[in-house]
Design a protein around this motif. Structure first.
Motif, mmCIF file in Angstrom:
data_model
loop_
_atom_site.group_PDB
_atom_site.id
_atom_site.type_symbol
_atom_site.label_atom_id
_atom_site.label_comp_id
_atom_site.label_asym_id
_atom_site.label_seq_id
_atom_site.Cartn_x
_atom_site.Cartn_y
_atom_site.Cartn_z
ATOM 1 N N ILE A 265 -9.323 -0.485 -15.994
ATOM 2 C CA ILE A 265 -9.295 -1.188 -14.714
ATOM 3 C C ILE A 265 -10.737 -1.586 -14.413
ATOM 4 O O ILE A 265 -11.640 -0.755 -14.519
ATOM 5 C CB ILE A 265 -8.770 -0.295 -13.574
ATOM 6 C CG1 ILE A 265 -7.313 0.110 -13.789
ATOM 7 C CG2 ILE A 265 -8.911 -1.004 -12.228
ATOM 8 C CD1 ILE A 265 -6.753 0.996 -12.694
ATOM 9 N N ILE B 33 -0.790 4.548 -8.905
ATOM 10 C CA ILE B 33 -0.979 3.143 -9.258
ATOM 11 C C ILE B 33 0.430 2.590 -9.390
ATOM 12 O O ILE B 33 1.210 3.047 -10.233
ATOM 13 C CB ILE B 33 -1.792 2.995 -10.555
ATOM 14 C CG1 ILE B 33 -3.183 3.587 -10.334
ATOM 15 C CG2 ILE B 33 -1.863 1.525 -10.980
ATOM 16 C CD1 ILE B 33 -4.024 3.701 -11.574
ATOM 17 N N ARG C 243 1.653 -0.943 -9.261
ATOM 18 C CA ARG C 243 2.045 -2.187 -9.924
ATOM 19 C C ARG C 243 0.828 -2.952 -10.404
ATOM 20 O O ARG C 243 -0.299 -2.623 -10.048
ATOM 21 C CB ARG C 243 2.927 -3.051 -9.032
ATOM 22 C CG ARG C 243 2.283 -3.489 -7.751
ATOM 23 C CD ARG C 243 3.338 -4.109 -6.809
ATOM 24 N NE ARG C 243 2.794 -4.221 -5.483
ATOM 25 C CZ ARG C 243 2.366 -5.350 -4.938
ATOM 26 N NH1 ARG C 243 2.445 -6.479 -5.609
ATOM 27 N NH2 ARG C 243 1.882 -5.367 -3.720
ATOM 28 N N PHE C 244 1.118 -3.967 -11.202
ATOM 29 C CA PHE C 244 0.097 -4.854 -11.754
ATOM 30 C C PHE C 244 0.633 -6.273 -11.662
ATOM 31 O O PHE C 244 1.638 -6.603 -12.285
ATOM 32 C CB PHE C 244 -0.192 -4.460 -13.208
ATOM 33 C CG PHE C 244 -1.171 -5.362 -13.894
ATOM 34 C CD1 PHE C 244 -2.505 -5.348 -13.540
ATOM 35 C CD2 PHE C 244 -0.759 -6.231 -14.898
ATOM 36 C CE1 PHE C 244 -3.425 -6.179 -14.172
ATOM 37 C CE2 PHE C 244 -1.661 -7.056 -15.540
ATOM 38 C CZ PHE C 244 -2.993 -7.036 -15.172
ATOM 39 N N PHE D 204 -4.393 -4.658 -10.026
ATOM 40 C CA PHE D 204 -3.672 -3.401 -9.884
ATOM 41 C C PHE D 204 -3.524 -3.055 -8.403
ATOM 42 O O PHE D 204 -4.407 -3.368 -7.600
ATOM 43 C CB PHE D 204 -4.427 -2.255 -10.573
ATOM 44 C CG PHE D 204 -4.284 -2.244 -12.061
ATOM 45 C CD1 PHE D 204 -3.176 -1.659 -12.657
ATOM 46 C CD2 PHE D 204 -5.257 -2.815 -12.869
ATOM 47 C CE1 PHE D 204 -3.038 -1.640 -14.038
ATOM 48 C CE2 PHE D 204 -5.137 -2.798 -14.248
ATOM 49 C CZ PHE D 204 -4.022 -2.216 -14.829
ATOM 50 N N ALA E 151 -2.285 0.227 -5.657
ATOM 51 C CA ALA E 151 -2.090 1.674 -5.590
ATOM 52 C C ALA E 151 -1.668 2.071 -4.186
ATOM 53 O O ALA E 151 -1.740 1.272 -3.243
ATOM 54 C CB ALA E 151 -3.378 2.400 -5.973
ATOM 55 N N ARG F 121 -6.652 0.156 -2.822
ATOM 56 C CA ARG F 121 -7.124 -0.298 -4.127
ATOM 57 C C ARG F 121 -7.149 0.928 -5.040
ATOM 58 O O ARG F 121 -7.480 2.030 -4.597
ATOM 59 C CB ARG F 121 -8.525 -0.897 -4.031
ATOM 60 C CG ARG F 121 -8.585 -2.159 -3.204
ATOM 61 C CD ARG F 121 -9.948 -2.786 -3.186
ATOM 62 N NE ARG F 121 -10.966 -1.810 -2.835
ATOM 63 C CZ ARG F 121 -12.269 -2.039 -2.915
ATOM 64 N NH1 ARG F 121 -12.718 -3.200 -3.331
ATOM 65 N NH2 ARG F 121 -13.146 -1.115 -2.574
ATOM 66 N N PRO F 122 -6.808 0.770 -6.314
ATOM 67 C CA PRO F 122 -6.812 1.925 -7.218
ATOM 68 C C PRO F 122 -8.155 2.650 -7.267
ATOM 69 O O PRO F 122 -8.197 3.876 -7.288
ATOM 70 C CB PRO F 122 -6.462 1.323 -8.574
ATOM 71 C CG PRO F 122 -5.655 0.122 -8.245
ATOM 72 C CD PRO F 122 -6.276 -0.426 -6.982
ATOM 73 N N ILE G 106 1.097 7.185 -12.368
ATOM 74 C CA ILE G 106 1.524 5.812 -12.651
ATOM 75 C C ILE G 106 2.951 5.894 -13.191
ATOM 76 O O ILE G 106 3.260 6.763 -14.010
ATOM 77 C CB ILE G 106 0.574 5.107 -13.654
ATOM 78 C CG1 ILE G 106 0.918 3.623 -13.800
ATOM 79 C CG2 ILE G 106 0.568 5.809 -14.992
ATOM 80 C CD1 ILE G 106 -0.120 2.812 -14.551
ATOM 81 N N LEU H 270 5.461 1.136 -15.924
ATOM 82 C CA LEU H 270 4.225 0.367 -15.787
ATOM 83 C C LEU H 270 3.210 0.795 -16.838
ATOM 84 O O LEU H 270 2.582 -0.045 -17.490
ATOM 85 C CB LEU H 270 3.633 0.543 -14.377
ATOM 86 C CG LEU H 270 2.290 -0.132 -14.113
ATOM 87 C CD1 LEU H 270 2.356 -1.632 -14.379
ATOM 88 C CD2 LEU H 270 1.837 0.150 -12.686
ATOM 89 N N ILE I 114 1.225 -1.557 -19.962
ATOM 90 C CA ILE I 114 -0.204 -1.908 -19.924
ATOM 91 C C ILE I 114 -1.083 -1.042 -20.817
ATOM 92 O O ILE I 114 -2.245 -1.366 -21.027
ATOM 93 C CB ILE I 114 -0.768 -1.849 -18.485
ATOM 94 C CG1 ILE I 114 -0.657 -0.438 -17.925
ATOM 95 C CG2 ILE I 114 -0.110 -2.881 -17.588
ATOM 96 C CD1 ILE I 114 -1.376 -0.213 -16.617
#
Length: 188
Positions: A38, A82, A84-85, A90, A92, A108-109, A125, A129, A133
């Motif tokens: 990330i 976390i 989704r993307f 990303f 969170a 934010r992550p 996570i 997901l 990734i």
């Protein structure tokens, strides 16, 4: 198969994308040969590194302030996730507890992770997901840098770095960033 993976920080390294960004590499505790990067900002990288390296500071950073406020209003962090993307970004959530009430807050992550490591809480996570990734750790060198793997970064971050490179007259970097933006546009 578990519903989620618990993550740990494998490394924080400077990003090749820009001087103000770093790459945070997260690794599954379930499958230590699988991880993902990330891109995070300088302040968040510093905040995380301070804790990882056991550095004591005289004044609280923003993440320390949050923890102090949590304790004043009787809220505790249960875990961070976390979630989704989307489009190179990303997302969170902070999962908080207040008495018996469960509260979920968008974050934010990098901020969520900075809080989790301060409080020794799980970073999660969803397995689906993670599987979409993750990369094999053999693609990451011992120094923590990523070889032959595109770092996940948003188009807007790339465009911002491109403007900075052009303003600094760093045309080699600008050309590389332009190419990455074009690759992202071609995927859509």
């Amino acid at each position: 198969m578990p519903a989620y993976h618990i993550l740990k920080i494998k490394a924080i390294t400077p990003s090749s994308i820009g001087a103000s960004s770093f790459v945070l590499i997260l690794e599954s505790t379930h499958s230590t040969n699988l991880s993902f990067p990330i891109v995070i900002g300088n302040q968040e990288a510093q905040s995380i590194s301070i804790i990882l390296e056991g550095i004591s500071i005289k004044r609280p950073l923003m993440h320390d302030l949050f923890i102090n406020v949590f304790s004043l209003i009787d809220v505790s962090l249960d875990f961070v996730e976390i979630t989704r993307f989307n489009d190179g970004v990303f997302f969170a959530e902070l999962n908080l507890l207040n008495d018996d009430k469960h509260i979920v807050v968008d974050a934010r992550p990098s901020d969520a992770i900075a809080l989790a490591i301060r409080l020794n809480k799980e970073i999660r996570i969803p397995t689906s997901l993670f599987d979409s990734i993750c990369i094999n750790s053999s693609e990451i060198s011992e120094s923590g840098s990523i070889s032959d793997v595109d770092i996940v970064i948003s188009k807007s971050d790339l465009e911002m770095e491109l403007k900075k490179a052009l303003a600094d007259e760093n045309y080699e970097v600008a050309a590389s960033l332009r190419d990455k933006i074009e690759q992202l546009n071609a995927k859509k």
